[in-house]
Design a protein around this motif. Structure first.
Motif, PDB file in Angstrom:
ATOM      1  N   ALA A 249       0.832  -1.207   0.000  1.00  0.00           N
ATOM      2  CA  ALA A 249       0.000   0.000   0.000  1.00  0.00           C
ATOM      3  C   ALA A 249       0.864   1.254   0.000  1.00  0.00           C
ATOM      4  CB  ALA A 249      -0.937  -0.005   1.204  1.00  0.00           C
ATOM      5  N   ARG A 250       1.946   1.224   0.754  1.00  0.00           N
ATOM      6  CA  ARG A 250       2.830   2.384   0.772  1.00  0.00           C
ATOM      7  C   ARG A 250       3.534   2.554  -0.571  1.00  0.00           C
ATOM      8  NH1 ARG A 250       8.671   3.215   3.609  1.00  0.00           N
ATOM      9  NH2 ARG A 250       9.055   5.190   2.566  1.00  0.00           N
ATOM     10  N   LEU A 251       3.936   1.446  -1.175  1.00  0.00           N
ATOM     11  CA  LEU A 251       4.590   1.513  -2.477  1.00  0.00           C
ATOM     12  C   LEU A 251       3.684   2.158  -3.512  1.00  0.00           C
ATOM     13  CD1 LEU A 251       6.929   0.721  -4.400  1.00  0.00           C
ATOM     14  CD2 LEU A 251       5.834  -1.521  -4.627  1.00  0.00           C
ATOM     15  N   LEU A 252       2.424   1.755  -3.538  1.00  0.00           N
ATOM     16  CA  LEU A 252       1.488   2.298  -4.528  1.00  0.00           C
ATOM     17  C   LEU A 252       1.073   3.726  -4.195  1.00  0.00           C
ATOM     18  CD1 LEU A 252      -0.789  -0.810  -5.155  1.00  0.00           C
ATOM     19  CD2 LEU A 252       0.972   0.143  -6.665  1.00  0.00           C
ATOM     20  N   ASP A 253       1.103   4.079  -2.929  1.00  0.00           N
ATOM     21  CA  ASP A 253       0.695   5.427  -2.526  1.00  0.00           C
ATOM     22  C   ASP A 253       1.714   6.481  -2.981  1.00  0.00           C
ATOM     23  OD1 ASP A 253      -1.054   7.256  -0.960  1.00  0.00           O
ATOM     24  OD2 ASP A 253       0.766   7.488   0.256  1.00  0.00           O
ATOM     25  N   ASP A 254       2.997   6.135  -2.958  1.00  0.00           N
ATOM     26  CA  ASP A 254       4.032   7.104  -3.340  1.00  0.00           C
ATOM     27  C   ASP A 254       5.202   6.338  -3.961  1.00  0.00           C
ATOM     28  OD1 ASP A 254       5.796   9.184  -3.659  1.00  0.00           O
ATOM     29  OD2 ASP A 254       5.595   9.953  -1.615  1.00  0.00           O
ATOM     30  N   PRO A 255       5.057   5.920  -5.231  1.00  0.00           N
ATOM     31  CA  PRO A 255       6.099   5.087  -5.843  1.00  0.00           C
ATOM     32  C   PRO A 255       7.485   5.719  -5.842  1.00  0.00           C
ATOM     33  CG  PRO A 255       4.098   5.015  -7.154  1.00  0.00           C
ATOM     34  CD  PRO A 255       3.894   6.082  -6.123  1.00  0.00           C
ATOM     35  N   ARG A 256       7.573   7.002  -6.211  1.00  0.00           N
ATOM     36  CA  ARG A 256       8.897   7.612  -6.325  1.00  0.00           C
ATOM     37  C   ARG A 256       9.640   7.583  -4.998  1.00  0.00           C
ATOM     38  NH1 ARG A 256      10.138  12.894  -9.980  1.00  0.00           N
ATOM     39  NH2 ARG A 256       9.117  12.271 -11.932  1.00  0.00           N
ATOM     40  N   ALA A 257       9.005   8.072  -3.955  1.00  0.00           N
ATOM     41  CA  ALA A 257       9.674   8.147  -2.654  1.00  0.00           C
ATOM     42  C   ALA A 257       9.985   6.761  -2.117  1.00  0.00           C
ATOM     43  CB  ALA A 257       8.808   8.922  -1.660  1.00  0.00           C
ATOM     44  N   THR A 258       9.101   5.816  -2.362  1.00  0.00           N
ATOM     45  CA  THR A 258       9.302   4.472  -1.817  1.00  0.00           C
ATOM     46  C   THR A 258      10.398   3.731  -2.565  1.00  0.00           C
ATOM     47  OG1 THR A 258       6.953   4.432  -1.242  1.00  0.00           O
ATOM     48  CG2 THR A 258       8.144   2.348  -1.153  1.00  0.00           C
ATOM     49  N   VAL A 259      10.412   3.824  -3.885  1.00  0.00           N
ATOM     50  CA  VAL A 259      11.484   3.173  -4.648  1.00  0.00           C
ATOM     51  C   VAL A 259      12.827   3.791  -4.266  1.00  0.00           C
ATOM     52  CG1 VAL A 259      12.422   2.715  -6.949  1.00  0.00           C
ATOM     53  CG2 VAL A 259       9.954   2.555  -6.547  1.00  0.00           C
ATOM     54  N   ASP A 260      12.842   5.094  -4.079  1.00  0.00           N
ATOM     55  CA  ASP A 260      14.051   5.788  -3.625  1.00  0.00           C
ATOM     56  C   ASP A 260      14.528   5.197  -2.296  1.00  0.00           C
ATOM     57  OD1 ASP A 260      15.410   7.934  -1.890  1.00  0.00           O
ATOM     58  OD2 ASP A 260      15.515   8.870  -3.858  1.00  0.00           O
ATOM     59  N   ALA A 261      13.601   5.013  -1.352  1.00  0.00           N
ATOM     60  CA  ALA A 261      13.970   4.480  -0.038  1.00  0.00           C
ATOM     61  C   ALA A 261      14.475   3.052  -0.141  1.00  0.00           C
ATOM     62  CB  ALA A 261      12.771   4.554   0.906  1.00  0.00           C
ATOM     63  N   VAL A 262      13.844   2.253  -0.995  1.00  0.00           N
ATOM     64  CA  VAL A 262      14.289   0.871  -1.188  1.00  0.00           C
ATOM     65  C   VAL A 262      15.704   0.849  -1.765  1.00  0.00           C
ATOM     66  CG1 VAL A 262      13.913  -1.252  -2.497  1.00  0.00           C
ATOM     67  CG2 VAL A 262      11.976  -0.085  -1.432  1.00  0.00           C
ATOM     68  N   ALA A 263      15.950   1.669  -2.794  1.00  0.00           N
ATOM     69  CA  ALA A 263      17.266   1.700  -3.424  1.00  0.00           C
ATOM     70  C   ALA A 263      18.345   2.089  -2.419  1.00  0.00           C
ATOM     71  CB  ALA A 263      17.260   2.669  -4.601  1.00  0.00           C
TER      72      ALA A 263
END
Length: 345
Positions: A249-263
């Motif tokens: 749900a968090r990934l879909l809510d804010d993909p850019r910020a979440t992918v950034d955090a994962v990376a």
């Protein structure tokens, strides 16, 4: 299938596509970066899969390189989207569901001591082969299929210093994703049960045989809960703080910020090599396309429309499944005590 040794142990393009359990042999195929765009690294690789050749073990050693980053997931929780967003070849190469790890998960179901000993050795071999960088200073992200969640402790042990993300969705989301795929999903769901339920406390508490022909609702509920237990065990054992969890749900809510955090958590700095603007554009493009068929548009609006249609069609079944889960399965499930949720960068 002829037998040969890998021509270049350090060349990731000589790719381990599978592991032949009976022959104790890894099977290799020559691939290029375009093959990695396939949704999964299995028979859907096409010619690379059919032209594989076997190499006897033990294998000649590849030079030790950076530990791979791991993306574990509970299935149907946008893991393919996340892997695509992190794929920035050759600086970061995402390997989506390499079949060789699924073969090792199959081997792990054997109970005889020789198979167990072989599993330890071959797990290390497979991780070493998959982790080979595609460019100097490059990194590899490995996203196994969810059946491989039974091997999380072994994979982490085999890759000292690696970090992992445990991606997951809710049981409700999992049910909708599974049931909408019927009847084709019925056998794959039973397959997941046979991999994920054996050896869990949940199986012992319920006293069920993982090979029982469960119906799709039962299979979905058991698979999801078994994976929660696998995650709980991994998180509880994470003394070196190598794991973070991520809710879909968090990934879909804010993909850019979440992918950034994962990376950043996985130390995949190469995804930013072409600048923040290029990184953001890549994430935006990935999250507006179908994860399995990038030629199809599928963004937030389409996702919301599909979800509403599914509620209209499957809502009563899902509600009944959630009630049964709460009453009969959840009380026996070991859930994570500390999710170690991934925090924004």
């Amino acid at each position: 299938m002829k037998t040969e040794l890998p021509p270049a142990a350090d060349d990731p393009r000589h790719f381990p596509v599978s592991y032949d359990i009976a022959a104790d042999a890894f099977c290799f195929a020559s691939i290029d970066a375009s093959i990695l765009l396939a949704p999964f690294l299995d028979a859907r690789m096409g010619d690379a899969w059919t032209r594989r050749t076997a190499a006897a073990t033990p294998l000649p050693g590849a030079s030790p390189g950076p530990a791979p980053a791991w993306l574990f997931h509970t299935a149907f929780c946008c893991s393919t989207l996340l892997a695509r967003a992190l794929h920035a070849p050759d600086a970061v190469v995402a390997l989506k569901e390499p079949h060789v790890l699924t073969d090792l998960a199959t081997l792990s179901l054997a109970h005889d001591p020789p198979a167990r000993a072989r599993l330890d050795a071959r797990t290390g071999d497979a991780c070493r082969l998959l982790a080979r960088a595609w460019a100097p200073g490059g990194r590899v992200l490995v996203k196994p299929t969810n059946a491989v969640n039974r091997l999380i402790p072994r994979l982490l042990e085999a890759t000292p210093g690696s970090r992992a993300v445990l991606l997951h969705g809710s049981l409700e989301d999992f049910l909708y994703s599974c049931l909408k795929k019927l009847p084709g999903a019925e056998e794959p769901l039973r397959w997941m049960v046979r991999y994920l339920l054996p050896g869990t406390r949940l199986q012992q508490a319920l006293g069920v045989d993982a090979t029982h022909p469960f119906n799709p609702v039962e299979s979905s509920v058991l698979v999801w809960h078994a994976q929660m237990e696998r995650y709980a065990e991994a998180l509880d054992a994470d003394a070196d703080d190598r794991l973070r969890s991520l809710d879909m749900a968090r990934l879909l809510d804010d993909p850019r910020a979440t992918v950034d955090a994962v990376a950043r958590w996985l130390c995949l700095d190469g995804v930013f090599a072409d600048g923040e603007e290029t990184f953001g554009a890549r994430v935006d493009a990935v999250f507006t396309r179908n994860s399995k068929d990038v030629g199809l548009r599928y963004g937030p609006d389409a996702r919301a429309l599909e979800r509403e249609a599914l509620r209209q069609r499957l809502g009563p079944i899902v509600a009944s499944a959630l009630e049964w889960s709460s009453r009969a399965v959840a009380p026996h499930t070991r859930m994570p005590r500390d999710w170690k949720a991934l925090a924004p960068g």
